[in-house]
Motif scaffolding. Structure first.
Motif, PDB file in Angstrom:
ATOM      1  N   VAL A  19      36.092  41.847  45.303  1.00 43.79           N
ATOM      2  CA  VAL A  19      35.950  42.785  46.420  1.00 43.79           C
ATOM      3  C   VAL A  19      36.788  42.245  47.573  1.00 43.79           C
ATOM      4  O   VAL A  19      36.776  41.045  47.842  1.00 43.79           O
ATOM      5  N   ASP A  20      37.522  43.118  48.229  1.00 46.08           N
ATOM      6  CA  ASP A  20      38.313  42.703  49.394  1.00 46.08           C
ATOM      7  C   ASP A  20      37.392  42.654  50.614  1.00 46.08           C
ATOM      8  O   ASP A  20      37.072  43.695  51.202  1.00 46.08           O
ATOM      9  N   ALA A  21      36.983  41.448  50.991  1.00 49.90           N
ATOM     10  CA  ALA A  21      36.015  41.293  52.082  1.00 49.90           C
ATOM     11  C   ALA A  21      36.657  41.494  53.454  1.00 49.90           C
ATOM     12  O   ALA A  21      35.967  41.465  54.470  1.00 49.90           O
ATOM     13  N   LEU A  51      33.223  38.466  43.357  1.00 46.39           N
ATOM     14  CA  LEU A  51      33.924  37.621  44.322  1.00 46.39           C
ATOM     15  C   LEU A  51      34.229  38.420  45.580  1.00 46.39           C
ATOM     16  O   LEU A  51      34.861  39.487  45.500  1.00 46.39           O
ATOM     17  N   PHE A  52      33.797  37.917  46.706  1.00 47.32           N
ATOM     18  CA  PHE A  52      34.197  38.509  47.992  1.00 47.32           C
ATOM     19  C   PHE A  52      35.371  37.686  48.479  1.00 47.32           C
ATOM     20  O   PHE A  52      35.203  36.563  48.976  1.00 47.32           O
ATOM     21  N   ASN A  53      36.578  38.236  48.304  1.00 46.07           N
ATOM     22  CA  ASN A  53      37.810  37.494  48.593  1.00 46.07           C
ATOM     23  C   ASN A  53      38.314  37.788  50.011  1.00 46.07           C
ATOM     24  O   ASN A  53      37.895  38.750  50.641  1.00 46.07           O
ATOM     25  N   ILE A  88      35.082  33.729  48.624  1.00 46.08           N
ATOM     26  CA  ILE A  88      36.262  32.897  48.397  1.00 46.08           C
ATOM     27  C   ILE A  88      37.445  33.336  49.267  1.00 46.08           C
ATOM     28  O   ILE A  88      37.458  34.425  49.829  1.00 46.08           O
ATOM     29  N   SER A  89      38.409  32.438  49.334  1.00 52.50           N
ATOM     30  CA  SER A  89      39.733  32.804  49.832  1.00 52.50           C
ATOM     31  C   SER A  89      40.733  32.335  48.782  1.00 52.50           C
ATOM     32  O   SER A  89      40.959  31.129  48.635  1.00 52.50           O
ATOM     33  N   GLY A  95      36.306  28.026  47.927  1.00 50.65           N
ATOM     34  CA  GLY A  95      35.349  28.550  46.950  1.00 50.65           C
ATOM     35  C   GLY A  95      35.850  28.611  45.516  1.00 50.65           C
ATOM     36  O   GLY A  95      35.095  28.962  44.613  1.00 50.65           O
ATOM     37  N   LEU A  96      37.118  28.261  45.293  1.00 50.21           N
ATOM     38  CA  LEU A  96      37.658  28.413  43.931  1.00 50.21           C
ATOM     39  C   LEU A  96      37.068  27.386  42.955  1.00 50.21           C
ATOM     40  O   LEU A  96      36.927  27.676  41.765  1.00 50.21           O
ATOM     41  N   ALA A  97      36.703  26.205  43.471  1.00 47.26           N
ATOM     42  CA  ALA A  97      36.073  25.208  42.593  1.00 47.26           C
ATOM     43  C   ALA A  97      34.766  25.775  42.037  1.00 47.26           C
ATOM     44  O   ALA A  97      34.440  25.579  40.860  1.00 47.26           O
TER      45      ALA A  97
END
Ligand SMILES: Nc1nc2c(ncn2[C@@H]2O[C@H](COP(=O)(O)OP(=O)(O)OP(=O)(O)O)[C@@H](O)[C@H]2O)c(=O)[nH]1
Length: 111
Positions: A19-21, A51-53, A88-89, A95-97
């Motif tokens: 999701v594009d946050a 994922l809220f990216n 995440i970004s 948050g990728l880990a």
């Protein structure tokens, strides 16, 4: 791309839904697509990570407000799938880990 997604359901054990946050105007369309995926027969056994990216970008709405707006807690409670969420970004790596850990855990559980 949505119309061709069903051709990938066959061997799908894990589903990452992004999701594009930073753009809440897309939220209702994202929610409709998510509900379609969660109700698909071929994805009933999949583990789902939402994922809220783009959390590095400023936004007039918080991720918590977005979750509440689409009633995500109710969606998670009613879904057949095991659903997790992460903020995440992809740009900064934030948050990728945690996403990699989720994938490892999911595949460990599958095997
Ligand atoms: N700041 C920031 N930019 C990102 C991030 N992830 C992707 N982008 C950038 O966002 C731009 C568009 O990427 P996406 O939104 O993923 O692409 P898209 O889904 O095809 O684009 P839309 O359909 O317009 O949403 C690219 O320039 C990416 O580099 C992020 O976490 N933070």
């Amino acid at each position: 791309m949505g119309p061709i997604w069903p051709s990938y359901y066959g061997n799908c054990h894990s589903l990452l839904f992004m999701v594009d946050a930073a753009n809440p105007t897309q939220l209702s369309a994202s929610c409709v697509q998510l509900l379609g995926l969660l109700s698909a027969e071929g994805l009933a056994e999949a583990s789902v990570l939402i994922l809220f990216n783009k959390i590095d970008l400023p936004c007039y709405m918080t991720v918590e407000e977005m979750k509440s707006l689409i009633r995500l807690p109710d969606i998670i409670a009613c879904a057949k799938q095991n659903i997790s969420t992460a903020e995440i970004s992809a740009h900064k790596g934030t948050g990728l880990a945690g996403v990699l850990h989720w994938l490892q855990d999911t595949h460990r559980t599958d095997s």
